[in-house]
Design a protein around this motif. Structure first.
Motif, short mmCIF file in Angstrom:
data_model
loop_
_atom_site.label_atom_id
_atom_site.label_comp_id
_atom_site.label_asym_id
_atom_site.label_seq_id
_atom_site.Cartn_x
_atom_site.Cartn_y
_atom_site.Cartn_z
N GLU A 106 0.81 -1.22 0.00
CA GLU A 106 0.00 0.00 0.00
C GLU A 106 0.84 1.27 0.00
O GLU A 106 0.30 2.38 -0.10
N ASP A 107 2.16 1.14 0.12
CA ASP A 107 3.04 2.31 -0.02
C ASP A 107 3.35 2.61 -1.48
O ASP A 107 3.98 3.63 -1.79
N THR A 108 2.90 1.75 -2.37
CA THR A 108 3.13 1.97 -3.80
C THR A 108 2.47 3.26 -4.26
O THR A 108 1.27 3.48 -4.05
N ALA A 109 3.27 4.13 -4.86
CA ALA A 109 2.78 5.44 -5.29
C ALA A 109 3.91 6.20 -5.97
O ALA A 109 5.07 5.78 -5.92
N VAL A 110 3.57 7.31 -6.56
CA VAL A 110 4.57 8.29 -6.99
C VAL A 110 4.80 9.22 -5.79
O VAL A 110 3.85 9.76 -5.22
N TYR A 111 6.05 9.37 -5.43
CA TYR A 111 6.42 10.19 -4.27
C TYR A 111 6.97 11.53 -4.76
O TYR A 111 7.84 11.58 -5.64
N TYR A 112 6.46 12.60 -4.16
CA TYR A 112 6.85 13.95 -4.53
C TYR A 112 7.45 14.68 -3.32
O TYR A 112 6.92 14.57 -2.21
N CYS A 113 8.52 15.41 -3.55
CA CYS A 113 8.98 16.32 -2.51
C CYS A 113 8.49 17.73 -2.84
O CYS A 113 8.22 18.05 -4.01
#
Length: 124
Positions: free
Chosen positions: A89-96
């Motif tokens: 469930e941590d699967t995602a596109v991560y943005y700073c």
């Protein structure tokens, strides 16, 4: 203007770890609160973590508390998101993101500058 570039994403098995980096250019990072958000397919962008300008204070979403650690190195103009015990469930596109106002905001509207994102995929 602040330019942000994320790196470190990839494919990892559940239980594994990744470290994301966010490199800033254009202006010194120490003048900005740094935040991380993520967006999974079909879902809204959600807050992950934020760190104060000095690095002395952090704030985490409940879903990642105890597993993720956000830090920064102002001398290197870089922030780091260490992600352990990863779950599918941590699967995602991560943005700073960067915010000038000295507030560990959890809403994306508070952040003026954004990176392009890096994909994190956790397999089960």
């Amino acid at each position: 203007q602040v330019q942000l570039v994320e790196s470190g994403g990839g494919l990892v098995q559940a239980g594994g770890s990744l470290r994301l980096s966010c490199a800033a250019s254009g202006r010194t990072l120490r003048n900005y609160v740094m935040g991380w958000f993520r967006q999974a397919p079909g879902k809204e962008r959600e807050f992950v973590a934020a760190i104060s300008k000095s690095g002395g204070t952090t704030n985490y979403a409940d879903s990642v508390k105890g597993r993720f650690t956000l830090s920064r190195d102002n001398a290197k103009n870089t922030s780091y998101l260490q992600m352990n015990s990863l779950k599918p469930e941590d699967t995602a596109v991560y943005y700073c993101a960067a915010a000038f106002r000295n507030l560990l905001a959890t809403t994306s509207l508070r952040y003026e500058y954004w990176g392009q994102g890096t994909q994190v995929t956790v397999s089960s």
